[in-house]
Enzyme design. Structure first.
Site, PDB file in Angstrom:
ATOM      1  N   CYS A 338      -5.800 -35.467  31.369  1.00 46.59           N
ATOM      2  CA  CYS A 338      -6.610 -35.553  32.581  1.00 46.59           C
ATOM      3  C   CYS A 338      -6.259 -36.724  33.500  1.00 46.59           C
ATOM      4  O   CYS A 338      -6.216 -36.525  34.719  1.00 46.59           O
ATOM      5  CB  CYS A 338      -8.102 -35.516  32.263  1.00 46.59           C
ATOM      6  N   ARG A 367      -2.659 -38.265  19.226  1.00 45.21           N
ATOM      7  CA  ARG A 367      -3.864 -38.993  18.833  1.00 45.21           C
ATOM      8  C   ARG A 367      -3.700 -39.462  17.404  1.00 45.21           C
ATOM      9  O   ARG A 367      -3.290 -38.689  16.537  1.00 45.21           O
ATOM     10  CB  ARG A 367      -5.102 -38.102  18.953  1.00 45.21           C
ATOM     11  N   GLN A 385      -2.283 -29.031  24.192  1.00 39.38           N
ATOM     12  CA  GLN A 385      -3.487 -28.410  24.741  1.00 39.38           C
ATOM     13  C   GLN A 385      -3.091 -27.408  25.812  1.00 39.38           C
ATOM     14  O   GLN A 385      -2.196 -27.687  26.610  1.00 39.38           O
ATOM     15  CB  GLN A 385      -4.371 -29.477  25.384  1.00 39.38           C
ATOM     16  N   ASP A 387      -4.239 -26.966  28.584  1.00 39.10           N
ATOM     17  CA  ASP A 387      -5.181 -27.753  29.364  1.00 39.10           C
ATOM     18  C   ASP A 387      -5.193 -27.313  30.830  1.00 39.10           C
ATOM     19  O   ASP A 387      -4.197 -26.816  31.340  1.00 39.10           O
ATOM     20  CB  ASP A 387      -4.736 -29.218  29.304  1.00 39.10           C
ATOM     21  N   HIS A 389      -7.384 -28.729  34.609  1.00 43.38           N
ATOM     22  CA  HIS A 389      -8.474 -29.466  35.220  1.00 43.38           C
ATOM     23  C   HIS A 389      -8.790 -28.846  36.559  1.00 43.38           C
ATOM     24  O   HIS A 389      -7.901 -28.635  37.368  1.00 43.38           O
ATOM     25  CB  HIS A 389      -8.114 -30.950  35.329  1.00 43.38           C
ATOM     26  N   LYS A 473     -20.631 -30.369  27.252  1.00 43.12           N
ATOM     27  CA  LYS A 473     -19.581 -29.366  27.093  1.00 43.12           C
ATOM     28  C   LYS A 473     -20.097 -28.106  26.439  1.00 43.12           C
ATOM     29  O   LYS A 473     -21.167 -28.085  25.827  1.00 43.12           O
ATOM     30  CB  LYS A 473     -18.425 -29.952  26.289  1.00 43.12           C
ATOM     31  N   HIS A 519     -12.847 -29.955  32.631  1.00 44.30           N
ATOM     32  CA  HIS A 519     -11.733 -29.870  31.674  1.00 44.30           C
ATOM     33  C   HIS A 519     -11.932 -28.557  30.935  1.00 44.30           C
ATOM     34  O   HIS A 519     -13.040 -28.269  30.534  1.00 44.30           O
ATOM     35  CB  HIS A 519     -11.786 -30.962  30.615  1.00 44.30           C
TER      36      HIS A 519
END
Length: 647
Positions: A338, A367, A385, A387, A389, A473, A519
């Site tokens: 992000c 991570r 991910q 992902d 945004h 979320k 997200h």
RNA sequence: GCUGUUGUAGCUCAGGGGUAGAGCACUUCCUUGGUAAGGAAGAGGUCGCGGGUUCAAAUCCCAUCAACAGCUCCA
């Protein structure tokens, strides 16, 4: 007399003080035999607890959650009783019923260890106790009495639990020589328990607190019939066979290397083939929803994460910064996409007319997960991910949220994940300081999620305190082969990052405004999703997705040329095909390729070569007869196309 | 990260103080077979890595790494 209302609405009168068991008996002896607990005005009670007021009643048997719960809870006490006999001086923590069975957390005392090979002896003791048919007796006591009792016993865990309870609500349950602090309910006696299996032993912190003593947790399960236990154990074995770690190895999908590092998965060619196809599928859907793909680096300046707030929150527990030869420069492996995407947003001034902007990226993040957390592909230290945004105006938030839900539903449907659970994670109202962002924004965001779920008719569990630190979320989870829940898709509302990165757009009022960010990741991570997909399908992937769609099996080496000729033809039509040209008999080739879960096998010999045909065999189904090569390639192409056309 | 268990051939595993075994996979040869395992021969391991005890360690002890189960955590 009291009036008892049954689930069908009928009402009957009973003497005051009648028990649930007596009511069951009055209906049928069979029912009295099978009933395990009783629901009184929505509360679950012991069968032998006297009912003294009018009530609505429900009798719980094994098939009811409440019945099983009482059954396993009593089993936990039975195990504790056995442990008390076998290990004098043992102290007890808590021992609840769980989804599949029960456990008890115990402290055997210094120097005493309970190991896996001690379990059979405990099981045997439990069976011995069952034969005594001990009644389980409920008793109300005052807090002082309870404290005195467990203090005398020297059980500091129980006394701690009692200290936290309100006076007047304390009940004890006893059977034989064992007395436990317990809310109940329980079976009337332990003789209902017919089959016992203690499954495993592991450490567990007292009251789930890392800083406190680790107790020994013993897991077990019991059943009213031996056969049920046997069936359950078979089921467990079957589940193990679906484990993605095992199938991933068998089908050569992914690997780990100690040399590369733990928690760092590597995708083998077949796994990569599968994953890329999943990615392409999602990209196609996203194009339709007006997403734009972007690509960002795997590292970012530490300052980026200081700005985003991630450094303060997770910096210490992450892979430590990379120092460059230049003095004072620090970079982080990106733990999130992000912040990069926020910078893309800031590339140029944005107008309200540009919004929403949807930046998507299959972004690999890193991570430093605790070593004990690593688990196959579901919990790793590097993962990708799916992902994206979404930067939108506040008035667009709910609509955008709904569109993301649509994408997730499409993905789940396409991959046949019908049994997912949804969870809305809100902040803990008692602990607001754990979160960043204004009250007002949190309330807005939480409302948007709840309303979106209502509009979609999605039944979602609401969990307080489970929100991310920057926003609420909506998560989608599925269970793996062994019943463990994993989070897949996620949608998260974020007012915080736009604030921290000072994102703006110019409104129709020519004033600067702040966008809202969403997200979202329908798969969650490619690694975890593929893991769950493997377990879900037991490695039998749908035709459009599977790494190898067709394998050609020549009857003997004489027909290898013909096999390769067909392979070339099919390959030309975008069909993923290989030839098994080993010097083996046909039965052997069929067996091996069945085990590799390749959907179609084409058997070719003299007959087929003469007529330009193939003999078709479907994995798991067997012989389908022969057909012309063109006919077969149409069959495959159609099957794939039909699936793709739906989306 | 914590507690416990495990680590022997590519895979699944047996063995266990006196310098290693099975099945499958692999290689070669025989066989050219019609819908879930054809036959024979061969190759392959300093028993996770490092220390210690011992005349002798793969085996016992310590430490370490990794995997597994659970707990705690999960942007």
């Amino acid at each position: 007399m009291i009036k008892i209302t049954f689930p069908d609405g009928s009402v009957r009168e009973f003497a005051k003080g009648t028990t649930g068991f007596q009511i069951a008996e009055s209906i049928s002896p069979r029912l009295a035999q099978e009933v395990l607990a009783v629901g009184i005005n929505g509360e679950t009670w012991d069968l032998n607890r006297p009912i003294c007021e009018d009530a609505t009643i429900k009798l719980y048997k094994w098939d009811d959650e409440e019945g099983k719960h009482a059954y396993w809870h009593t089993s936990a006490h039975l195990m504790a009783e056995a442990l008390q006999e076998l290990y004098p001086g043992m102290k007890f923590g808590i021992g609840p019923a769980i989804e599949n069975g029960f456990y008890y957390d115990v402290d055997p005392g210094d120097g005493v260890q309970i190991k896996e090979n001690d379990l059979p002896a405990i099981e045997a003791k439990m069976m011995e106790l069952v034969l005594r048919k001990e009644a389980v007796v409920r008793q109300d006591v005052s807090k002082a009495e309870a404290l005195k009792m467990f203090e005398a016993k020297g059980d500091e865990y129980k006394t701690e639990l009692i200290s936290d309870l309100e006076d007047g609500t304390i009940t004890l349950y006893s059977q034989g020589n064992f007395t436990d602090l317990c809310r109940g309910p329980h079976l009337p006696d332990t003789s209902h328990i017919k089959a016992i299996k203690l499954l495993s032993v592991a450490g567990a912190y007292w009251r789930g607190d890392e800083s406190r003593k680790m107790l020994t947790r013993i897991y077990g399960i019991t059943f009213p019939k031996k056969k049920m236990l046997d069936d359950y154990l078979v089921l467990l074995e079957e589940a193990k066979k679906r484990d993605h770690r095992r199938i991933g190895k068998e089908l050569e999908l992914f690997m780990f290397s100690e040399t590369v590092g733990k928690g760092l998965p590597m995708w083998l060619p077949r796994g990569t083939s599968l994953r890329l196809r999943l990615e392409d599928f999602l990209k196609k859907i996203q194009r339709r929803f007006d997403y734009e793909q972007v690509i960002t680096p795997h590292i970012g300046n530490k300052q980026l994460y200081v700005t985003s707030g991630h450094y303060a929150k997770y910096g210490k527990d992450s892979f430590q910064p990379i120092h460059t030869p230049e003095e004072g420069e620090e970079y982080l492996l990106k733990p999130m996409n992000c912040p990069h995407h926020c910078e893309i947003y800031k590339y140029k001034p944005r107008s309200y007319k540009d919004l929403p902007l949807r930046f998507a990226e299959f972004g690999t993040v890193y991570r430093y997960e605790q070593s004990g957390e690593l688990h196959g592909l579901t919990r790793v230290r590097s993962f990708t991910q799916d992902d994206a945004h979404i930067f939108c105006r506040p008035d667009q938030l709910k609509e955008e949220f709904l569109k993301v839900m649509d994408i997730i539903f499409i993905i789940f449907k396409a991959l046949d994940f019908e049994n997912f659970e949804a969870q809305i994670s809100l902040r803990d109202p008692e602990n607001k300081e754990k979160y960043i962002g204004s009250d007002e924004n949190w309330e807005k965001a939480e409302r948007a999620i709840v309303e979106a779920c209502e509009e979609k008719g999605l039944k979602a569990r609401v969990e307080l305190g489970e929100a991310a630190f920057y926003g609420p979320k909506l998560d989608f989870m599925v269970k793996d082969a062994l019943g463990r829940r994993w989070q897949l898709g996620t949608i998260q509302v974020d007012y915080n990052l736009p604030e921290r990165f000072e994102l703006e757009y110019t409104g129709d009022d020519n004033q600067k405004h702040r966008p809202v960010m969403i997200h979202r990741a329908p798969f969650g991570s490619m690694e975890r999703f593929v893991a769950v997909l493997i377990e879900h399908t037991a490695g039998k992937f749908p035709l459009w997705l599977t790494p190898d769609q067709v394998v050609i099996l020549p009857i003997s080496e004489k027909f290898n040329d013909y096999a390769y000729q067909i392979a070339k033809e099919l390959f030309g039509k975008d069909i993923r095909v290989t030839v098994d040209d080993r010097n083996e008999k046909i039965g052997r080739k069929i067996r091996d390729n069945e085990l590799k879960r390749i959907p179609y096998m084409l058997i070719v010999g003299e007959k087929e070569a003469e007529n330009g045909e193939v003999s078709v065999r479907r994995q798991g189904e067997g012989d389908k007869g022969s057909m012309k090569v063109a006919e077969f390639s149409d069959l495959i192409t159609d099957e794939v196309q039909k699936m793709m056309e739906q989306y």
